[in-house]
Motif scaffolding. Sequence first.
Motif, PDB file in Angstrom:
ATOM      1  N   GLY A  43      22.229 -51.788 -59.494  1.00 12.63           N
ATOM      2  CA  GLY A  43      22.098 -50.341 -59.416  1.00 12.63           C
ATOM      3  C   GLY A  43      21.740 -49.859 -58.019  1.00 12.63           C
ATOM      4  N   ILE A  44      20.812 -50.558 -57.384  1.00  9.50           N
ATOM      5  CA  ILE A  44      20.420 -50.194 -56.018  1.00  9.50           C
ATOM      6  C   ILE A  44      21.604 -50.343 -55.080  1.00  9.50           C
ATOM      7  N   LEU A  45      22.290 -51.465 -55.182  1.00  9.43           N
ATOM      8  CA  LEU A  45      23.437 -51.723 -54.308  1.00  9.43           C
ATOM      9  C   LEU A  45      24.517 -50.665 -54.500  1.00  9.43           C
ATOM     10  N   GLN A  46      24.854 -50.369 -55.726  1.00  5.58           N
ATOM     11  CA  GLN A  46      25.896 -49.373 -55.994  1.00  5.58           C
ATOM     12  C   GLN A  46      25.467 -47.971 -55.579  1.00  5.58           C
ATOM     13  N   GLY A  47      24.201 -47.635 -55.817  1.00  2.96           N
ATOM     14  CA  GLY A  47      23.705 -46.323 -55.429  1.00  2.96           C
ATOM     15  C   GLY A  47      23.715 -46.119 -53.925  1.00  2.96           C
ATOM     16  N   LEU A  48      23.264 -47.143 -53.200  1.00  2.00           N
ATOM     17  CA  LEU A  48      23.246 -47.021 -51.743  1.00  2.00           C
ATOM     18  C   LEU A  48      24.662 -47.049 -51.168  1.00  2.00           C
ATOM     19  N   LYS A  49      25.533 -47.819 -51.801  1.00  2.00           N
ATOM     20  CA  LYS A  49      26.923 -47.847 -51.339  1.00  2.00           C
ATOM     21  C   LYS A  49      27.567 -46.480 -51.523  1.00  2.00           C
ATOM     22  N   GLY A  50      27.282 -45.842 -52.650  1.00  2.00           N
ATOM     23  CA  GLY A  50      27.817 -44.518 -52.919  1.00  2.00           C
ATOM     24  C   GLY A  50      27.359 -43.494 -51.899  1.00  2.00           C
ATOM     25  N   ALA A  51      26.172 -43.704 -51.336  1.00  2.00           N
ATOM     26  CA  ALA A  51      25.629 -42.799 -50.317  1.00  2.00           C
ATOM     27  C   ALA A  51      25.932 -43.306 -48.903  1.00  2.00           C
ATOM     28  N   ASN A  52      26.744 -44.364 -48.822  1.00  2.00           N
ATOM     29  CA  ASN A  52      27.110 -44.992 -47.543  1.00  2.00           C
ATOM     30  C   ASN A  52      25.870 -45.471 -46.774  1.00  2.00           C
ATOM     31  N   LYS A  53      24.892 -45.987 -47.514  1.00  2.00           N
ATOM     32  CA  LYS A  53      23.665 -46.507 -46.906  1.00  2.00           C
ATOM     33  C   LYS A  53      23.414 -47.951 -47.333  1.00  2.00           C
ATOM     34  N   GLN A  54      24.487 -48.661 -47.655  1.00  2.00           N
ATOM     35  CA  GLN A  54      24.366 -50.022 -48.167  1.00  2.00           C
ATOM     36  C   GLN A  54      23.702 -50.987 -47.187  1.00  2.00           C
ATOM     37  N   ASP A  55      23.793 -50.712 -45.884  1.00  2.00           N
ATOM     38  CA  ASP A  55      23.185 -51.622 -44.914  1.00  2.00           C
ATOM     39  C   ASP A  55      21.666 -51.673 -45.045  1.00  2.00           C
ATOM     40  N   THR A  56      21.092 -50.728 -45.759  1.00  2.00           N
ATOM     41  CA  THR A  56      19.657 -50.729 -46.038  1.00  2.00           C
ATOM     42  C   THR A  56      19.260 -51.987 -46.804  1.00  2.00           C
ATOM     43  N   VAL A  57      20.189 -52.563 -47.533  1.00  2.00           N
ATOM     44  CA  VAL A  57      19.922 -53.732 -48.369  1.00  2.00           C
ATOM     45  C   VAL A  57      20.054 -55.046 -47.586  1.00  2.00           C
ATOM     46  N   LEU A  58      20.746 -55.039 -46.478  1.00  2.00           N
ATOM     47  CA  LEU A  58      21.015 -56.275 -45.733  1.00  2.00           C
ATOM     48  C   LEU A  58      19.772 -57.137 -45.476  1.00  2.00           C
ATOM     49  N   PRO A  59      18.630 -56.574 -45.103  1.00  2.00           N
ATOM     50  CA  PRO A  59      17.458 -57.441 -44.865  1.00  2.00           C
ATOM     51  C   PRO A  59      16.960 -58.166 -46.119  1.00  2.00           C
ATOM     52  N   PHE A  60      17.437 -57.759 -47.280  1.00  2.00           N
ATOM     53  CA  PHE A  60      16.936 -58.312 -48.534  1.00  2.00           C
ATOM     54  C   PHE A  60      17.931 -59.246 -49.219  1.00  2.00           C
ATOM     55  N   ILE A  61      19.074 -59.452 -48.582  1.00  2.00           N
ATOM     56  CA  ILE A  61      20.114 -60.308 -49.172  1.00  2.00           C
ATOM     57  C   ILE A  61      19.587 -61.726 -49.390  1.00  2.00           C
ATOM     58  N   GLU A  62      18.841 -62.252 -48.440  1.00  2.00           N
ATOM     59  CA  GLU A  62      18.340 -63.619 -48.564  1.00  2.00           C
ATOM     60  C   GLU A  62      17.483 -63.781 -49.820  1.00  2.00           C
ATOM     61  N   GLY A  63      16.597 -62.831 -50.082  1.00  2.00           N
ATOM     62  CA  GLY A  63      15.768 -62.886 -51.285  1.00  2.00           C
ATOM     63  C   GLY A  63      16.598 -62.788 -52.552  1.00  2.00           C
ATOM     64  N   MET A  64      17.638 -61.956 -52.514  1.00  2.00           N
ATOM     65  CA  MET A  64      18.524 -61.822 -53.670  1.00  2.00           C
ATOM     66  C   MET A  64      19.240 -63.146 -53.935  1.00  2.00           C
ATOM     67  N   VAL A  65      19.702 -63.774 -52.879  1.00  2.00           N
ATOM     68  CA  VAL A  65      20.436 -65.036 -53.021  1.00  2.00           C
ATOM     69  C   VAL A  65      19.507 -66.143 -53.513  1.00  2.00           C
ATOM     70  N   GLU A  66      18.279 -66.168 -53.026  1.00  2.00           N
ATOM     71  CA  GLU A  66      17.308 -67.153 -53.523  1.00  2.00           C
ATOM     72  C   GLU A  66      17.076 -66.969 -55.021  1.00  2.00           C
ATOM     73  N   PHE A  67      16.992 -65.714 -55.444  1.00  2.00           N
ATOM     74  CA  PHE A  67      16.832 -65.415 -56.866  1.00  2.00           C
ATOM     75  C   PHE A  67      18.041 -65.914 -57.667  1.00  2.00           C
ATOM     76  N   LEU A  68      19.234 -65.657 -57.169  1.00  2.00           N
ATOM     77  CA  LEU A  68      20.447 -66.125 -57.844  1.00  2.00           C
ATOM     78  C   LEU A  68      20.455 -67.643 -57.940  1.00  2.00           C
ATOM     79  N   HIS A  69      20.047 -68.309 -56.861  1.00  2.00           N
ATOM     80  CA  HIS A  69      20.024 -69.771 -56.837  1.00  2.00           C
ATOM     81  C   HIS A  69      19.015 -70.311 -57.857  1.00  2.00           C
ATOM     82  N   ARG A  70      17.823 -69.727 -57.890  1.00  2.00           N
ATOM     83  CA  ARG A  70      16.803 -70.150 -58.863  1.00  2.00           C
ATOM     84  C   ARG A  70      17.293 -69.959 -60.288  1.00  2.00           C
ATOM     85  N   SER A  71      17.912 -68.835 -60.545  1.00  2.00           N
ATOM     86  CA  SER A  71      18.415 -68.552 -61.892  1.00  2.00           C
ATOM     87  C   SER A  71      19.487 -69.554 -62.290  1.00  2.00           C
TER      88      SER A  71
END
Length: 120
Positions: A43-71
């Motif tokens: 939801g955050i990714l899609q919402g920010l993309k819709g507002a053309n502010k998706q780069d706001t998420v870039l610093p958090f990609i590593e944490g997201m990927v770690e979560f995906l890996h753990r899962s």
Amino acid sequence: ERYTAIIMEILKQAGEVNISSEDEELIEYINALRNAILEAYTGILQGLKGANKQDTVLPFIEGMVEFLHRSAADENCSSEVTKAAVGLLGDLGQTFGAKMRPIYQMPFVPLLIQQAANKD
């Protein structure tokens, strides 16, 4: 955008919950928590993309990927969580394109996709 850093940190901390247990209720709870985290990330990714502010998420990609890996590494991971994780990977690729190439080359990614396909 204003609260992105705070929310992403909370989601990262919630995603670090990792309990090895045979308790079915606890396993169900962890899967529900993971599914909710994945829905929030999406939801955050899609919402920010819709507002053309998706780069706001870039610093958090590593944490997201770690979560995906753990899962993906959890043998008790539900099919819903696995499929939502693959969906998030797709959303990340659609949003960030070539920036995601190093992540897609990580060994857990094809395994996660295969797990999702096998859980159908």
